[in-house]
Design a protein around this motif. Structure first.
Motif, PDB file in Angstrom:
ATOM      1  N   ARG A 295       0.845  -1.232  -0.151  1.00  0.00           N
ATOM      2  CA  ARG A 295       0.090   0.114   0.165  1.00  0.00           C
ATOM      3  C   ARG A 295       0.808   1.236  -0.031  1.00  0.00           C
ATOM      4  O   ARG A 295       1.839   1.307   0.893  1.00  0.00           O
TER       5      ARG A 295
ATOM      6  N   HIS B 267      -0.070   5.905   7.397  1.00  0.00           N
ATOM      7  CA  HIS B 267      -1.663   6.224   6.841  1.00  0.00           C
ATOM      8  C   HIS B 267      -1.604   5.556   5.440  1.00  0.00           C
ATOM      9  O   HIS B 267      -0.768   5.708   4.479  1.00  0.00           O
ATOM     10  N   THR B 268      -2.614   4.776   5.256  1.00  0.00           N
ATOM     11  CA  THR B 268      -2.685   4.109   3.997  1.00  0.00           C
ATOM     12  C   THR B 268      -4.113   3.935   3.378  1.00  0.00           C
ATOM     13  O   THR B 268      -4.938   4.269   4.196  1.00  0.00           O
ATOM     14  N   PRO B 269      -4.150   3.883   2.209  1.00  0.00           N
ATOM     15  CA  PRO B 269      -5.466   3.882   1.462  1.00  0.00           C
ATOM     16  C   PRO B 269      -6.173   2.491   1.477  1.00  0.00           C
ATOM     17  O   PRO B 269      -5.589   1.687   2.019  1.00  0.00           O
TER      18      PRO B 269
ATOM     19  N   THR C 101      -6.549   8.449   2.815  1.00  0.00           N
ATOM     20  CA  THR C 101      -6.180   7.403   3.641  1.00  0.00           C
ATOM     21  C   THR C 101      -6.769   7.377   5.067  1.00  0.00           C
ATOM     22  O   THR C 101      -7.350   8.217   5.325  1.00  0.00           O
TER      23      THR C 101
END
Length: 295
Positions: free
Chosen positions: A50, A114-116, A231
């Protein structure tokens, strides 16, 4: 002297390990790095593949905070990146934290991860997760978020979807739902429907509108983080708070029993014992057989 460590064959320069990052507890940068190395087996699957955005807080929560999607200056060549074209920069790339050396390198920057809701391995903007961010407007608290979470859990189950909860590491809760790969636009539309429905069914408790004036005493069900460009705080990430708060997975029994905000407030030192007791509560997110179809 700046220490250099070797992690799985990669040489990493570390800095200011004795610097206090979380002043309320005296937590140092070295302790942050130790935390991430300790939980890497649980955290890395949530980061891997990611594109990662960093909220950096190198001088602690009282210092400068800055959000960055671009690879930071000095990113080692061995840290993976992936193309994430943006309107303002069609050639933009973002870091991917694929292994322990990359995790230690990123942690040394002092970051929130922070990730989608999609992976770079899939087609662009195809989500494998749905997220609902439950954000309480004072005087509402995470106790109210738990009531909303239980309502949404039943609503999702009615559509054949299984949900899992984690604290935001701040004031609220996040619900994560494994879905079969689905275009982000479709996931976003469904999440918005859920938020609007919850607002209609629990009008005194829930709002789906972002306007702050409408959020006092209610839980804002934020569906917007399902958009491909958005995110969410990654499970197990530390947050830029006075104390080293963690976005921690929780059991549904804990959600049902929550009677005070302190019941669902977890710090860095709580996580290893929780992993030992419960295992990886979000492990089912990686089981393709648990993923459901988005209506």
């Amino acid at each position: 002297m700046t220490p250099i460590t070797e992690v799985a064959g990669r040489r990493i320069t570390l800095s200011n390990l004795g610097k206090v990052i979380h002043p309320a507890t005296g937590t140092t940068k070295g302790e942050l790095l130790h935390y991430y190395a300790t939980v890497e087996a649980a955290l890395l699957p949530h980061l891997r593949d990611r594109p990662v955005s960093f909220l950096r807080y190198p001088d602690g929560p009282g210092g400068q905070l800055f959000f960055t999607k671009n690879p930071p200056p000095g990113t080692p060549a061995w840290v993976a990146t992936t193309p994430v074209p943006r309107t303002e920069d069609p050639r933009a790339r973002q870091v991917m934290v694929q292994d322990l050396p990359s995790l230690v390198w990123a942690s040394n920057l002092v970051v929130e991860f922070h990730t989608p809701q999609w992976t770079a391995a899939a087609a662009p903007a195809v989500a494998d997760r749905l997220v609902l961010d439950l954000d309480p407007g004072a005087p509402a608290t995470v106790v109210d978020c738990c009531r909303v979470a239980l309502h949404l859990r039943e609503r999702l189950a009615a559509d054949g979807l299984e949900s899992f909860a984690k604290t935001s590491g701040s004031k609220g809760l996040h619900l994560l739902v494994p879905v079969v790969p689905t275009p982000s636009e479709r996931v976003s539309a469904y999440a918005k429907r859920l938020a609007v429905e919850a607002g209609a069914e629990l009008p005194r408790l829930v709002t789906h509108r972002m306007t702050r004036a409408l959020r006092a005493g209610k839980v804002f069900v934020d569906h917007s983080q399902n958009a491909a460009a958005k995110t969410t705080a990654t499970p197990y990430t530390l947050r830029a708070r006075e104390q080293p708060a963690v976005s921690a997975p929780v059991t549904w029994e804990e959600v049902e029993a929550c009677a005070a905000p302190a019941d669902l407030a977890f710090l860095m030192g709580d996580i290893a014992p929780r992993l030992e007791r419960y295992g990886e509560l979000l492990g089912p997110l990686f089981d393709a057989g648990r993923a459901g179809d988005v209506p």
